[in-house]
Design an enzyme around this catalytic site. Structure first.
Site, PDB file in Angstrom:
ATOM      1  N   GLU A  21     -10.474 -13.516   9.749  1.00  0.00           N
ATOM      2  CA  GLU A  21     -10.539 -12.600   9.032  1.00  0.00           C
ATOM      3  C   GLU A  21     -12.552 -13.073   8.659  1.00  0.00           C
ATOM      4  O   GLU A  21     -13.327 -12.460   7.734  1.00  0.00           O
ATOM      5  CB  GLU A  21     -10.336 -12.549   7.692  1.00  0.00           C
ATOM      6  CG  GLU A  21      -9.203 -11.589   7.985  1.00  0.00           C
ATOM      7  CD  GLU A  21      -8.377 -11.482   6.883  1.00  0.00           C
ATOM      8  OE1 GLU A  21      -8.801 -10.828   5.779  1.00  0.00           O
ATOM      9  OE2 GLU A  21      -7.562 -12.528   6.787  1.00  0.00           O
ATOM     10  N   SER A 147      -6.184  -8.384   6.271  1.00  0.00           N
ATOM     11  CA  SER A 147      -6.996  -6.864   6.533  1.00  0.00           C
ATOM     12  C   SER A 147      -6.482  -6.444   7.921  1.00  0.00           C
ATOM     13  O   SER A 147      -6.862  -5.294   9.460  1.00  0.00           O
ATOM     14  CB  SER A 147      -8.194  -7.684   8.003  1.00  0.00           C
ATOM     15  OG  SER A 147      -8.963  -8.538   6.562  1.00  0.00           O
ATOM     16  N   TYR A 213     -13.014  -1.567   7.742  1.00  0.00           N
ATOM     17  CA  TYR A 213     -14.258  -2.487   8.444  1.00  0.00           C
ATOM     18  C   TYR A 213     -15.199  -1.100   8.875  1.00  0.00           C
ATOM     19  O   TYR A 213     -16.319  -1.637   8.647  1.00  0.00           O
ATOM     20  CB  TYR A 213     -13.817  -3.739   8.469  1.00  0.00           C
ATOM     21  CG  TYR A 213     -13.168  -4.305   7.156  1.00  0.00           C
ATOM     22  CD1 TYR A 213     -13.210  -4.728   6.003  1.00  0.00           C
ATOM     23  CD2 TYR A 213     -12.320  -5.246   8.119  1.00  0.00           C
ATOM     24  CE1 TYR A 213     -12.634  -5.720   4.792  1.00  0.00           C
ATOM     25  CE2 TYR A 213     -11.041  -5.772   6.945  1.00  0.00           C
ATOM     26  CZ  TYR A 213     -11.508  -6.390   5.668  1.00  0.00           C
ATOM     27  OH  TYR A 213     -10.548  -6.586   4.805  1.00  0.00           O
ATOM     28  N   ARG A 252      -5.597  -7.511  -5.632  1.00  0.00           N
ATOM     29  CA  ARG A 252      -5.508  -5.942  -5.232  1.00  0.00           C
ATOM     30  C   ARG A 252      -4.250  -6.197  -4.967  1.00  0.00           C
ATOM     31  O   ARG A 252      -3.182  -6.997  -4.310  1.00  0.00           O
ATOM     32  CB  ARG A 252      -6.768  -6.071  -4.018  1.00  0.00           C
ATOM     33  CG  ARG A 252      -6.181  -4.008  -4.084  1.00  0.00           C
ATOM     34  CD  ARG A 252      -6.896  -3.761  -3.139  1.00  0.00           C
ATOM     35  NE  ARG A 252      -6.355  -4.602  -1.913  1.00  0.00           N
ATOM     36  CZ  ARG A 252      -7.169  -4.392  -0.665  1.00  0.00           C
ATOM     37  NH1 ARG A 252      -8.149  -5.097  -0.711  1.00  0.00           N
ATOM     38  NH2 ARG A 252      -6.064  -4.351  -0.111  1.00  0.00           N
ATOM     39  N   ASP A 254      -1.015  -3.308  -2.879  1.00  0.00           N
ATOM     40  CA  ASP A 254      -1.208  -2.327  -1.923  1.00  0.00           C
ATOM     41  C   ASP A 254       0.604  -1.954  -1.723  1.00  0.00           C
ATOM     42  O   ASP A 254       1.064  -2.021  -1.761  1.00  0.00           O
ATOM     43  CB  ASP A 254      -1.813  -2.841  -0.548  1.00  0.00           C
ATOM     44  CG  ASP A 254      -2.974  -3.015  -1.013  1.00  0.00           C
ATOM     45  OD1 ASP A 254      -3.958  -2.284  -1.358  1.00  0.00           O
ATOM     46  OD2 ASP A 254      -4.034  -3.750   0.813  1.00  0.00           O
ATOM     47  N   GLU A 267       1.776  -5.087   0.229  1.00  0.00           N
ATOM     48  CA  GLU A 267       1.727  -6.959  -0.348  1.00  0.00           C
ATOM     49  C   GLU A 267       0.340  -7.041  -1.144  1.00  0.00           C
ATOM     50  O   GLU A 267      -0.409  -5.812  -1.943  1.00  0.00           O
ATOM     51  CB  GLU A 267       1.032  -6.767   1.209  1.00  0.00           C
ATOM     52  CG  GLU A 267      -0.521  -5.864   1.636  1.00  0.00           C
ATOM     53  CD  GLU A 267      -0.551  -6.916   3.069  1.00  0.00           C
ATOM     54  OE1 GLU A 267      -1.588  -7.777   2.630  1.00  0.00           O
ATOM     55  OE2 GLU A 267      -0.410  -5.927   3.669  1.00  0.00           O
ATOM     56  N   ASN A 269      -3.201  -8.738  -2.385  1.00  0.00           N
ATOM     57  CA  ASN A 269      -3.969  -9.548  -2.467  1.00  0.00           C
ATOM     58  C   ASN A 269      -5.126 -10.588  -3.000  1.00  0.00           C
ATOM     59  O   ASN A 269      -5.549 -10.214  -4.340  1.00  0.00           O
ATOM     60  CB  ASN A 269      -5.393  -8.863  -0.955  1.00  0.00           C
ATOM     61  CG  ASN A 269      -4.632  -7.734  -0.454  1.00  0.00           C
ATOM     62  OD1 ASN A 269      -5.126  -8.424   0.954  1.00  0.00           O
ATOM     63  ND2 ASN A 269      -3.953  -6.441  -0.708  1.00  0.00           N
ATOM     64  N   GLY A 273     -10.891  -8.194   0.168  1.00  0.00           N
ATOM     65  CA  GLY A 273     -12.592  -7.548   0.650  1.00  0.00           C
ATOM     66  C   GLY A 273     -13.730  -7.061  -0.605  1.00  0.00           C
ATOM     67  O   GLY A 273     -13.835  -7.010  -1.682  1.00  0.00           O
TER      68      GLY A 273
END
Length: 309
Positions: A21, A147, A213, A252, A254, A267, A269, A273
């Site tokens: 990443e 990602s 992205y 974050r 998800d 998951e 984070n 990003g």
């Protein structure tokens, strides 16, 4: 230590690194650095792939870590910063390591009674037919990548074996998670606050690296279309899941919504990003926070968590 002390000192922004990443981290790091400078902070950008980067931390007051993936998001850099007694953004060693490992995250959530889809660990000795019989259609994921790197769907034993071979190249473990046929949501966390949820929909139905992205046809709904009650329930679930992994500061969660079983955790984070396609800045804007406000709040919340230890 408080925010004004940091403002008069030097903030190191860690970016780049050597994970898969790297390119996203370079973009995220540049976005954060420019926002910090705009907010009045003195900033030093440090690419941890460069030789001697550790020595560049000697005169800094705070480290804003924007390294994505293994080596930067898994507790490794956090442990190094701990040895220097340097305050840094986001989760500590334990929270970072747990959140980075999708297998451990799901095991902990299940142990806490939180909803997450059934899954199995895959190895070279796995019974591919048996996994499909037990779980049905699945998503195959490396346990230690972000990602959506290395992820692939599988509906047959042949597809499962192929997906495992692709995923195992990206980490030390692979899981197969039951496919959820429902909308995907993401919830940004800022301190003890859940930011407004975002409903994410990729044009081809798979929110992968390209959709995150590169693509311009991925849609983001904010408000996400949930009722007030469902929005509150999702926010509370995200906060509980975040804390359940010993995460702190910002991050974050998800989630997908199964038509039968409701919200299911995917998951966590710990260093999401921060590019122009990224979700936490989008949610922060919906909550009335500029990018400058957001990075400042991340420092404030991280300092609060650092002091609480």
């Amino acid at each position: 230590m408080n925010i004004e002390t940091i403002r008069h000192g030097l903030v190191a922004v860690l970016l780049g690194g050597e994970s898969a990443e790297r390119e996203v981290s370079l973009k995220s790091g540049d976005t954060v650095a420019r926002a910090l400078e705009s907010a009045g902070f003195h900033v030093r950008r440090i690419d941890t792939a460069s030789r001697g980067w550790f020595e560049q931390l000697e005169d800094v007051a705070f480290v804003f870590n924007v390294l994505h993936g293994p080596g930067g998001e898994d507790g490794t850099v956090q442990g190094a910063l701990e040895t220097l007694h340097l305050p840094y953004s986001g989760s500590g060693v334990l929270g970072s390591a747990l959140a980075m490992d999708k297998r451990r995250s799901k095991q902990l959530w299940l142990g806490q009674g939180l909803p997450t889809a059934p899954f199995e660990e895959l190895t070279a000795d796995s019974d591919w037919d048996g996994v499909i019989e037990r779980l049905g259609r699945v998503f195959v994921k490396p346990v230690g990548e972000g990602s959506s790197i290395g992820m692939a769907p599988a509906a047959t034993a042949f597809e499962l074996a192929e997906a495992w071979r692709g995923a195992r190249a990206h980490g030390t473990g692979v899981i197969a998670e039951r496919f959820i046929d429902g909308p995907e949501y993401t919830v940004g966390i800022l301190g003890d606050e859940a930011l407004p949820s975002i409903r994410v929909a990729a044009a081809d139905g798979f929110y992968d690296y390209h959709a995150k992205y590169i693509a311009n046809d991925t849609t983001y709904e904010i408000p996400s279309g949930l009722s007030a009650g469902d929005e509150a329930a999702l926010g509370q679930l995200a906060l509980t899941a975040f804390r359940g992994l010993d995460c702190r500061g910002w991050g974050r969660i998800d989630v997908m919504r199964d038509p039968v079983h409701g919200f299911q955790l995917l998951e966590a984070n710990t260093i999401p990003g921060m590019t122009d396609h990224s979700l936490v800045p989008m949610a922060a804007r919906a909550a009335g926070l500029s990018l400058e406000d957001l990075v400042t709040r991340i420092i404030v919340e991280s300092l609060r968590a650092w002091g609480a230890r």
